[in-house]
Design an enzyme around this catalytic site. Structure first.
Site, PDB file in Angstrom:
ATOM      1  CE  LYS A  26      26.732  69.478  58.387  1.00 61.54           C
ATOM      2  NZ  LYS A  26      25.870  70.658  58.694  1.00 61.54           N
ATOM      3  CG  ASP A  42      29.562  72.078  63.922  1.00 61.64           C
ATOM      4  OD1 ASP A  42      28.788  72.978  64.288  1.00 61.64           O
ATOM      5  OD2 ASP A  42      29.203  71.132  63.185  1.00 61.64           O
ATOM      6  CG  ASP A  45      29.811  70.939  59.412  1.00 60.01           C
ATOM      7  OD1 ASP A  45      29.458  71.436  60.487  1.00 60.01           O
ATOM      8  OD2 ASP A  45      29.111  70.960  58.387  1.00 60.01           O
TER       9      ASP A  45
END
Length: 340
Positions: A261, A246, A259
């Site tokens: 989420k 990412d 990351d």
């Protein structure tokens, strides 16, 4: 003590004490009150046995067995022999082997000791964005999905069945499709913000759902700087796996694999993110062994953004924690390779 017991026995028979003490006590002129006092003390009714009230003729055998019982003839050895005959020999207890204590057979370090960091020849202000190569190498996501524990599979399947019961099969498919779309829009909006494309970010944020996620991570973006890579493909040259990172950037001055989420439920603890830490560790190891990247990373950051706009939860992984999850990732990778 023997005399006192003798007096107690006599006191149960009417007239016995009177006969016993009549002559001596009259001769010595002891007061009668003294005699009656001693009789009162020693003639207290003995606590009765409840078995005496039972119809002994009717329950003769039972009363006899209970009243005559003293101690068991069994010993610990005979009890163990009985158990062995009835249930078989006891199984030896073997403590479960924790995944963290196992050592991967094909161990590779998280940090690449042979990687040379050369002076930057490119414009450092432009984040790297390498396309994901379509090869036969498995992806990090695929490896983790195919090595889930039986417990993880059970809970995922139970959640799926519950959602199908509530929404129906078509409704569940629509629900998962929308979640995937929201994730894509959220990542695109973040990419635009990190590239300082504010106008494009506002266009992406017109969707109420994406606006909620962006509001959730607003306080996180203030601490992110020096973006190195965005939505960039990585592959581990030695272990032969690949993935799509990412973001690689500095969080409060420390270079991290970040990351992003999304979640509808709060995840305040790292264990609430399930296999996400393994995913981050896998990406860190891949970057450090990928010749396309002229830097190394040793930290990770998982950011859980919420649809309702509540502040995102941050889970920072330092070098030691990343090393722990790296070992767990290597075990999962070996498990996948053994299956395939």
């Amino acid at each position: 003590l023997v005399k006192m017991q003798f007096l107690q026995i006599l006191s149960r028979k009417p007239g016995s004490l009177e006969v016993l003490f009549q002559i001596p006590f009259c001769q010595k002129q002891f007061p009668y009150t003294c005699l009656s006092s001693s009789v009162c003390v020693y003639s207290k009714k003995k606590k009765g046995n409840s078995y005496e009230q039972v119809d002994q003729e009717k329950y003769k055998n039972l009363v006899h067995s209970v009243t005559s019982y003293k101690t068991s003839a069994q010993t610990p050895e005979t009890i163990l022999e009985e158990d062995s005959l009835l249930y078989g020999p006891p199984a030896k207890h073997r403590p479960p082997v924790k995944a963290g204590t196992k050592t991967p057979e094909n161990w590779v370090p998280l940090i690449n000791p042979s990687k040379r960091i050369l002076p930057l020849s490119r414009d450092s202000n432009i984040p790297m964005k390498i396309g994901l190569q379509r090869t036969k190498m498995p992806s990090v996501t695929r490896i983790l999905q195919q090595t889930l524990s039986p417990q993880q599979v059970f809970y995922l399947e139970r959640w799926k069945q519950k959602m199908i019961e509530e929404l129906g099969k078509e409704g569940f498919e629509e629900y998962t499709k929308n979640l995937f779309l929201q994730g894509q829009l959220f990542h695109s909006a973040l990419e635009s913000i990190l590239l300082s494309e504010e106008a494009s970010a506002r266009d992406q944020g017109e969707d109420d759902v994406v606006a909620g996620y962006l509001s959730s991570v607003e306080h996180v973006l203030e601490d992110i700087s020096d973006v190195k890579a965005l939505e960039s493909g990585v592959h581990h040259e030695t272990l032969q796996y690949l993935g799509l990172v990412d973001c690689v950037a500095k969080y409060r001055g420390r270079l991290c694999v970040i990351d992003w989420k999304t979640s509808e439920k709060p995840k305040p603890f790292l264990q609430n993110t399930y296999d996400n830490p393994l995913q981050v560790a896998a990406y860190i190891g891949a970057i450090n062994h990928d010749a396309n990247y002229d830097f190394q990373v040793c930290c990770g950051l998982i950011v859980v953004a919420y649809k309702n706009g509540s502040p995102a939860h941050l889970h920072f992984m330092d070098r030691d924690l990343c090393s722990q999850y790296w070992n767990k990732w290597l075990l999962r990778l070996e498990e996948y390779m053994d299956k395939n």
